[in-house]
Design a protein around this motif. Structure first.
Motif, PDB file in Angstrom:
ATOM      1  N   GLU A  65      68.991  28.157  64.918  1.00 58.75           N
ATOM      2  CA  GLU A  65      68.209  26.938  64.682  1.00 58.75           C
ATOM      3  C   GLU A  65      69.089  25.941  63.931  1.00 58.75           C
ATOM      4  O   GLU A  65      69.479  26.184  62.778  1.00 58.75           O
ATOM      5  CB  GLU A  65      66.951  27.255  63.872  1.00 58.75           C
ATOM      6  N   ASP A  66      69.400  24.845  64.592  1.00 53.80           N
ATOM      7  CA  ASP A  66      70.282  23.836  63.976  1.00 53.80           C
ATOM      8  C   ASP A  66      69.547  22.557  63.601  1.00 53.80           C
ATOM      9  O   ASP A  66      70.167  21.537  63.306  1.00 53.80           O
ATOM     10  CB  ASP A  66      71.453  23.519  64.902  1.00 53.80           C
ATOM     11  N   LEU A  67      68.193  22.604  63.603  1.00 53.00           N
ATOM     12  CA  LEU A  67      67.359  21.462  63.240  1.00 53.00           C
ATOM     13  C   LEU A  67      67.648  20.250  64.117  1.00 53.00           C
ATOM     14  O   LEU A  67      67.598  19.097  63.673  1.00 53.00           O
ATOM     15  CB  LEU A  67      67.530  21.100  61.752  1.00 53.00           C
ATOM     16  N   SER A  68      67.945  20.506  65.405  1.00 43.93           N
ATOM     17  CA  SER A  68      68.273  19.417  66.321  1.00 43.93           C
ATOM     18  C   SER A  68      67.099  18.481  66.564  1.00 43.93           C
ATOM     19  O   SER A  68      67.293  17.353  67.046  1.00 43.93           O
ATOM     20  CB  SER A  68      68.767  19.986  67.658  1.00 43.93           C
ATOM     21  N   LEU A  69      65.889  18.914  66.207  1.00 47.65           N
ATOM     22  CA  LEU A  69      64.736  18.017  66.345  1.00 47.65           C
ATOM     23  C   LEU A  69      64.941  16.740  65.534  1.00 47.65           C
ATOM     24  O   LEU A  69      64.398  15.681  65.878  1.00 47.65           O
ATOM     25  CB  LEU A  69      63.462  18.735  65.888  1.00 47.65           C
ATOM     26  N   LEU A  70      65.740  16.825  64.475  1.00 48.28           N
ATOM     27  CA  LEU A  70      65.992  15.638  63.661  1.00 48.28           C
ATOM     28  C   LEU A  70      66.712  14.547  64.439  1.00 48.28           C
ATOM     29  O   LEU A  70      66.646  13.366  64.062  1.00 48.28           O
ATOM     30  CB  LEU A  70      66.805  16.010  62.413  1.00 48.28           C
ATOM     31  N   ASP A  71      67.394  14.912  65.519  1.00 46.23           N
ATOM     32  CA  ASP A  71      68.033  13.893  66.350  1.00 46.23           C
ATOM     33  C   ASP A  71      67.006  12.995  67.020  1.00 46.23           C
ATOM     34  O   ASP A  71      67.325  11.886  67.453  1.00 46.23           O
ATOM     35  CB  ASP A  71      68.899  14.560  67.426  1.00 46.23           C
ATOM     36  N   HIS A  72      65.775  13.486  67.132  1.00 45.69           N
ATOM     37  CA  HIS A  72      64.711  12.733  67.793  1.00 45.69           C
ATOM     38  C   HIS A  72      63.698  12.174  66.792  1.00 45.69           C
ATOM     39  O   HIS A  72      62.677  11.616  67.194  1.00 45.69           O
ATOM     40  CB  HIS A  72      63.998  13.626  68.810  1.00 45.69           C
ATOM     41  N   LEU A  73      63.977  12.352  65.493  1.00 40.78           N
ATOM     42  CA  LEU A  73      63.138  11.796  64.427  1.00 40.78           C
ATOM     43  C   LEU A  73      64.001  10.844  63.614  1.00 40.78           C
ATOM     44  O   LEU A  73      64.672  11.250  62.663  1.00 40.78           O
ATOM     45  CB  LEU A  73      62.594  12.913  63.530  1.00 40.78           C
ATOM     46  N   PRO A  74      64.034   9.578  63.966  1.00 34.13           N
ATOM     47  CA  PRO A  74      64.893   8.626  63.250  1.00 34.13           C
ATOM     48  C   PRO A  74      64.597   8.633  61.754  1.00 34.13           C
ATOM     49  O   PRO A  74      63.436   8.622  61.335  1.00 34.13           O
ATOM     50  CB  PRO A  74      64.530   7.279  63.879  1.00 34.13           C
ATOM     51  N   ALA A  75      65.651   8.674  60.953  1.00 39.04           N
ATOM     52  CA  ALA A  75      65.483   8.762  59.504  1.00 39.04           C
ATOM     53  C   ALA A  75      64.632   7.609  58.967  1.00 39.04           C
ATOM     54  O   ALA A  75      63.863   7.789  58.015  1.00 39.04           O
ATOM     55  CB  ALA A  75      66.850   8.778  58.822  1.00 39.04           C
ATOM     56  N   GLU A  76      64.753   6.430  59.592  1.00 45.30           N
ATOM     57  CA  GLU A  76      63.997   5.281  59.072  1.00 45.30           C
ATOM     58  C   GLU A  76      62.490   5.439  59.290  1.00 45.30           C
ATOM     59  O   GLU A  76      61.697   4.700  58.705  1.00 45.30           O
ATOM     60  CB  GLU A  76      64.493   3.984  59.715  1.00 45.30           C
ATOM     61  N   GLU A  77      62.086   6.379  60.142  1.00 41.14           N
ATOM     62  CA  GLU A  77      60.660   6.599  60.370  1.00 41.14           C
ATOM     63  C   GLU A  77      60.109   7.777  59.575  1.00 41.14           C
ATOM     64  O   GLU A  77      58.907   8.051  59.615  1.00 41.14           O
ATOM     65  CB  GLU A  77      60.410   6.820  61.869  1.00 41.14           C
ATOM     66  N   LEU A  78      60.980   8.483  58.852  1.00 38.18           N
ATOM     67  CA  LEU A  78      60.549   9.631  58.061  1.00 38.18           C
ATOM     68  C   LEU A  78      60.211   9.207  56.647  1.00 38.18           C
ATOM     69  O   LEU A  78      60.953   8.449  56.012  1.00 38.18           O
ATOM     70  CB  LEU A  78      61.662  10.690  57.995  1.00 38.18           C
ATOM     71  N   ARG A  79      59.109   9.722  56.116  1.00 39.10           N
ATOM     72  CA  ARG A  79      58.793   9.519  54.704  1.00 39.10           C
ATOM     73  C   ARG A  79      59.362  10.661  53.853  1.00 39.10           C
ATOM     74  O   ARG A  79      59.697  10.475  52.693  1.00 39.10           O
ATOM     75  CB  ARG A  79      57.274   9.448  54.507  1.00 39.10           C
ATOM     76  N   GLY A  80      59.414  11.847  54.441  1.00 37.28           N
ATOM     77  CA  GLY A  80      59.938  13.010  53.748  1.00 37.28           C
ATOM     78  C   GLY A  80      60.102  14.135  54.744  1.00 37.28           C
ATOM     79  O   GLY A  80      59.633  14.053  55.879  1.00 37.28           O
ATOM     80  N   LEU A  81      60.774  15.203  54.304  1.00 37.08           N
ATOM     81  CA  LEU A  81      61.032  16.339  55.176  1.00 37.08           C
ATOM     82  C   LEU A  81      61.025  17.611  54.339  1.00 37.08           C
ATOM     83  O   LEU A  81      61.567  17.632  53.225  1.00 37.08           O
ATOM     84  CB  LEU A  81      62.390  16.182  55.869  1.00 37.08           C
ATOM     85  N   VAL A  82      60.409  18.665  54.876  1.00 39.04           N
ATOM     86  CA  VAL A  82      60.442  19.978  54.248  1.00 39.04           C
ATOM     87  C   VAL A  82      61.055  20.953  55.241  1.00 39.04           C
ATOM     88  O   VAL A  82      60.700  20.946  56.421  1.00 39.04           O
ATOM     89  CB  VAL A  82      59.039  20.451  53.819  1.00 39.04           C
ATOM     90  N   VAL A  83      61.979  21.773  54.764  1.00 37.50           N
ATOM     91  CA  VAL A  83      62.613  22.797  55.588  1.00 37.50           C
ATOM     92  C   VAL A  83      62.310  24.159  54.974  1.00 37.50           C
ATOM     93  O   VAL A  83      62.541  24.375  53.782  1.00 37.50           O
ATOM     94  CB  VAL A  83      64.135  22.590  55.669  1.00 37.50           C
ATOM     95  N   ALA A  84      61.767  25.069  55.776  1.00 33.75           N
ATOM     96  CA  ALA A  84      61.595  26.452  55.351  1.00 33.75           C
ATOM     97  C   ALA A  84      62.896  27.179  55.667  1.00 33.75           C
ATOM     98  O   ALA A  84      63.163  27.532  56.812  1.00 33.75           O
ATOM     99  CB  ALA A  84      60.424  27.099  56.080  1.00 33.75           C
ATOM    100  N   GLY A  85      63.725  27.362  54.651  1.00 26.68           N
ATOM    101  CA  GLY A  85      65.039  27.933  54.846  1.00 26.68           C
ATOM    102  C   GLY A  85      65.025  29.448  54.848  1.00 26.68           C
ATOM    103  O   GLY A  85      64.092  30.081  54.345  1.00 26.68           O
ATOM    104  N   VAL A  86      66.063  30.051  55.400  1.00 23.41           N
ATOM    105  CA  VAL A  86      66.191  31.507  55.372  1.00 23.41           C
ATOM    106  C   VAL A  86      66.711  31.935  54.004  1.00 23.41           C
ATOM    107  O   VAL A  86      67.264  31.139  53.240  1.00 23.41           O
ATOM    108  CB  VAL A  86      67.129  32.001  56.495  1.00 23.41           C
ATOM    109  N   GLY A  87      66.512  33.223  53.688  1.00 22.24           N
ATOM    110  CA  GLY A  87      67.012  33.754  52.422  1.00 22.24           C
ATOM    111  C   GLY A  87      66.497  32.965  51.230  1.00 22.24           C
ATOM    112  O   GLY A  87      65.291  32.727  51.094  1.00 22.24           O
ATOM    113  N   MET A  88      67.394  32.555  50.361  1.00 20.32           N
ATOM    114  CA  MET A  88      67.039  31.816  49.149  1.00 20.32           C
ATOM    115  C   MET A  88      66.940  30.314  49.371  1.00 20.32           C
ATOM    116  O   MET A  88      66.963  29.541  48.418  1.00 20.32           O
ATOM    117  CB  MET A  88      68.059  32.108  48.046  1.00 20.32           C
ATOM    118  N   GLY A  89      66.824  29.915  50.646  1.00 21.56           N
ATOM    119  CA  GLY A  89      66.739  28.503  50.975  1.00 21.56           C
ATOM    120  C   GLY A  89      68.012  28.011  51.622  1.00 21.56           C
ATOM    121  O   GLY A  89      68.691  27.134  51.084  1.00 21.56           O
ATOM    122  N   HIS A  90      68.351  28.593  52.780  1.00 16.78           N
ATOM    123  CA  HIS A  90      69.597  28.280  53.470  1.00 16.78           C
ATOM    124  C   HIS A  90      69.312  27.776  54.875  1.00 16.78           C
ATOM    125  O   HIS A  90      68.273  28.091  55.466  1.00 16.78           O
ATOM    126  CB  HIS A  90      70.486  29.530  53.565  1.00 16.78           C
TER     127      HIS A  90
END
Length: 328
Positions: A217-242
């Motif tokens: 999982e490389d979070l490629s969905l972010l390529d289709h979510l322009p940063a200027e349209e995001l208010r915030g982002l949460v990522v559920a990371g593996v391990g201790m938050g990776h």
């Protein structure tokens, strides 16, 4: 002197009955039958607010809950109980806990089995929730969740089973108390509550995507979510938050656009770290890029906290400070 508790309801399985085909459906008469099970231990005032599945509860419902709960306590109630579907019960309790500014307890409960089931757990849960709302030891503890004879802190409770009547657990400290007839039997002393937000939630929270890291999982969905349209982002990371090293350029782009990024741990226990690993995509790398670690908050609650902070116009420093209260 009699004890007074106000009962608010948003519906849920606790107010449903099972039909001939085995499906659960709302039952407006279930409320009166449930009230009779509390045994007249306190003076109970019931106020139905809605009868909706918990998957459809919105911030405007919680605004209404806070309005009526505050009015009830200010009018003399010793505590407030809210009945709610279990699917998002932990999230509602967490959001209410960000705003609940009274000494009296606000207690959230529900049921795993419909009111018509031979093993219905709603009556006992409601009785215990009312007892908790009236309990001297529950004062100043904020929002509590009562289920299967135990009281949980809203910030720690999570739904751990989709089927068991003992559906809720607390991490990392376990349940706060056992519910007894006259008071709570505290199992540990809670830490001071996190700082409150003013007022109440807006009618709708800002949209904040929740993405999950994992194998390939490389979070490629972010390529289709322009940063200027995001208010915030949460990522559920593996391990201790990776995250994968391949995801880091995308997260740096989002962070560089001024979008707050919060990283939670995908695991059920342990939370995120700040210093254990320093390879690309690790918590040290993410922190250096400007991300915020959620500590012990699981990803769904981290998302709600970020949404509430953004709705309040919080600065980047305020967001970082708010999450620091949950550091692991």
């Amino acid at each position: 002197m009699s004890t007074a508790v106000t009962l608010l309801s948003l519906g849920g399985t606790i107010f449903m009955t099972e039909d001939a085909a085995g499906g659960a459906r709302p039952d407006d008469g279930a409320g009166e039958r449930l009230l009779a099970t509390t045994g007249g231990e306190v003076e109970l005032t019931a106020l139905p607010l809605a009868n909706t599945s918990s998957s459809d509860v919105r911030p405007h419902h919680l605004r209404t809950v806070l309005e009526h709960a505050r009015a009830a306590v200010d009018g003399g109630a010793d505590g407030v109980v809210l009945t709610h579907g279990t699917d998002t019960l932990e999230e509602t309790a967490f959001v209410l806990g960000r705003y609940w500014d009274r000494e009296a307890p606000l207690v959230v409960t529900g049921a795993m089995r419909p009111a018509s089931d031979l093993g219905a757990d709603g009556p006992a849960n409601l009785r215990d929730a009312v007892r908790t709302a009236a309990a001297p030891s529950a004062r100043e503890l904020g929002v509590l969740v009562v289920f299967d004879g135990h009281a949980h802190l809203a910030d720690q409770v999570t739904k751990a089973s989709s089927r068991s009547v003992s559906a809720f657990a607390s991490t990392p400290s376990g349940p706060l108390a056992i519910v007894e007839q006259q008071d709570l039997r505290l199992l540990h002393r809670p830490l001071p509550r996190a700082a409150l937000l003013p007022g109440a939630p807006p009618d709708r929270f800002p949209a904040v995507p929740l993405l999950t890291a994992g194998l390939d999982e490389d979070l490629s969905l972010l390529d289709h979510l322009p940063a200027e349209e995001l208010r915030g982002l949460v990522v559920a990371g593996v391990g201790m938050g990776h995250v994968s090293p391949v995801a880091m350029p995308r997260l740096r782009r989002v962070l560089g656009a001024g979008v707050p990024v919060v990283v939670a741990a995908r695991t059920a226990h342990g939370g995120t770290s700040t210093h254990h690993y320093s390879y690309p995509g690790s918590e040290v790398d993410l922190l250096a890029a400007g991300a915020v670690m959620s500590g012990l908050l699981p990803a769904p609650k981290a998302r709600l906290l970020l949404q509430a902070l953004l709705a309040d116009g919080a600065s980047a420093d305020s967001i970082r400070g708010a999450f620091a209260a949950f550091a692991s």
